[in-house]
Design an enzyme around this catalytic site. Structure first.
Site, PDB file in Angstrom:
ATOM      1  N   VAL A   1      -0.786   7.227  -2.031  1.00  0.00           N
ATOM      2  CA  VAL A   1      -0.693   8.586  -2.569  1.00  0.00           C
ATOM      3  C   VAL A   1      -1.739   8.716  -3.672  1.00  0.00           C
ATOM      4  CG1 VAL A   1       0.780  10.274  -3.719  1.00  0.00           C
ATOM      5  CG2 VAL A   1       1.753   8.691  -2.030  1.00  0.00           C
TER       6      VAL A   1
ATOM      7  N   HIS B   1       2.401  11.845   1.988  1.00  0.00           N
ATOM      8  CA  HIS B   1       2.931  10.545   2.418  1.00  0.00           C
ATOM      9  C   HIS B   1       4.394  10.365   2.000  1.00  0.00           C
ATOM     10  CE1 HIS B   1      -1.110   9.698   3.570  1.00  0.00           C
ATOM     11  NE2 HIS B   1      -1.562   9.629   2.347  1.00  0.00           N
TER      12      HIS B   1
ATOM     13  N   HIS C   1       0.811  -1.221   0.000  1.00  0.00           N
ATOM     14  CA  HIS C   1       0.000   0.000   0.000  1.00  0.00           C
ATOM     15  C   HIS C   1       0.845   1.271   0.000  1.00  0.00           C
ATOM     16  CE1 HIS C   1      -3.523   2.447   0.306  1.00  0.00           C
ATOM     17  NE2 HIS C   1      -3.069   3.033   1.395  1.00  0.00           N
TER      18      HIS C   1
END
Length: 466
Positions: free
Chosen positions: A355, A327, A317
């Site tokens: 993202v 992120h 992820h």
């Protein structure tokens, strides 16, 4: 053609390139500008969330691979009013003989929410490359769906995967799923890189949103398997309301065949499908040295037989290579742990989400770096994977449109838009990848590249991107 004519042609070509993209220190930052306005969630009375007619009708039907090699399918569904039948009836397309498989049921509570009856049934011993119909029922109501099993595992088995991540249930989410469904080269299965319903964005992690999301995606996932990856929006850890078991709703609703690959938890596992070996990792489970995930991956990678499954794909992820301020570097500690293994075993491609934008890397590694040698820049490495961030499904949180400048050299293409991708394996040596933004026609490729398998065909594919 004289010198002046050549100058005009070159000027036109240069203008066309600059119209499509901006060239930076790295690769291409697309100049396509999507509206920054956030897309709202579709209303709860939208057609896409409609409960199927009939008392206790099975709903939220979804399938995934049910074994290591693609000869089994896990069928899951929910009945809202009473348990109903645990049995799946299924048959091959050209056969009149019907089989039955018996499953199990569960339910759970989350704060003030109680789920319906969640059924899981594994259909085993299927034939390869065969279309099957299956029926699930909730008492008075029976529903029929179908799927096609993959070809037998082997080096030249062609297969196309769809790539979707961070979908949610907004109008943009619906556009992404529609765009994928209408893509003339859509996948035969979806590699889903995490963050499903975004139920945790609502007060008290409103689990009704798990139900609506599953009804929304049923139109695809009831007919072709989605291979699940857990994201941060699946954690659902909320001690302030008494919910202290991570991944509780996700674990009850989405089963995967983790035991078939000797995993000890459903958040990391592997499957073979056609000519691909797919490893799913968990960015939000412990992955440091001596943890169960670390030990499993350390044992798993040497098992990959590239003569049988030449294409090695990893799903996770949180991306390791990300040039978006959103992120940024969140995947760094996992990269430090596992990147040397990915280079050693020549992983072909890593797909991540998290993202809410699109980005594709060059083949780079940063395994030489340590805290005293100062070698802190990624370098070109043809043994390294291509890293692709595909967390652009269209969820309620909106686009991640704050790209860092200048674009780093490891970044080949990036754009803040919503969309999906496909990865089409042709044979043991060639695969074709393409990314499709929602604003384009269904067949338009906004980014693409050919992959040349380095086990069978050691050619530099870094210059093949379109």
């Amino acid at each position: 053609m004289g010198p002046s004519g050549k100058t005009v042609v070159l000027a036109v070509l240069a203008a066309a390139v600059l119209h499509a993209a901006v060239l930076c220190n790295g690769g291409i930052t697309s100049s396509f500008v999507r509206s920054p306005e956030k897309s709202g969630d579709m209303p709860l009375d939208s057609d896409v969330f409609k409960v199927p007619p009939g008392y206790n009708a099975p709903q939220q039907v979804h399938i995934t691979q049910g074994d290591l090699v693609g000869k089994a399918v896990i069928v899951s569904w929910v009945t809202a009013d009473e348990p109903g039948s645990n049995t799946v009836v299924y048959w091959a397309e050209n056969s009149s003989h019907k089989y039955k498989a018996k499953g199990s049921k569960t339910k759970y509570k989350f704060y003030n929410y109680t789920s319906g009856y969640i059924h899981h049934c594994t259909i085993k011993k299927l034939e390869y490359d065969t279309k099957y119909y299956y029926e699930v029922e909730g008492g008075n109501t029976r529903r029929t769906f179908w799927f096609t099993t993959p070809p037998e595992v082997g080096p030249d088995a062609p297969y196309t995967f769809g790539l979707i991540g961070d979908l949610g249930q907004t109008y943009d989410s619906n556009a992404t799923l529609t765009h994928y469904e209408q893509n003339p080269n859509k996948g035969q299965a979806v590699l889903y890189v995490g963050d499903l319903s975004y139920a945790d964005n609502y007060p008290f992690h409103d689990n009704v949103r798990w139900d609506t999301w599953a009804r929304f995606v049923e139109r695809s996932v009831a007919y072709q398997p989605w291979i699940w990856t857990a994201g941060n929006h699946e954690i659902d850890f909320v001690p302030e309301i008494g919910e202290t078991k991570p991944f509780k709703p996700y674990s009850h609703r989405y089963h995967v065949p983790y035991k078939a690959s000797n995993s000890t938890a459903p958040f990391w596992y592997s499957i073979k499908r056609a000519s691909a070996y797919i490893i799913v990792l968990s960015s939000y489970s412990a992955y440091g040295k001596y943890t169960p995930q670390y030990e499993w991956l350390n044992n798993e990678l040497p098992k990959v037989n590239r003569s049988e499954t030449p294409w090695l794909i990893v799903l996770m992820h949180s991306p390791w290579y990300n040039s978006n301020s959103y992120h940024y570097m969140e995947g760094e500690t996992m990269r430090v742990m596992y990147e040397p293994w990915f280079v050693k075993y020549k992983v072909d491609v890593v797909f991540a989400g998290h993202v809410h934008a699109y980005e594709r890397s060059e083949r780079v590694s940063n395994i030489a770096y340590n805290i005293i040698n100062g070698l802190c820049s990624p370098v070109s490495d043809q043994s390294a994977p291509v890293y692709i961030t595909i967390g652009d499904g269209g969820n309620i949180e909106g686009l991640a449109n704050n790209l860092t400048e200048p674009q780093p050299k490891y970044s080949a293409f990036r754009e803040a838009s919503f969309g999906h991708a496909t990865f089409s394996i042709k044979n043991r040596t060639h695969a074709y990848y393409s990314w499709h933004r929602n604003q384009d026609g269904y067949a338009v490729e906004a980014d693409s590249m050919w992959f040349f398998n380095r086990f069978w065909h050691p050619i530099d594919d870094s210059t093949t991107a379109a």
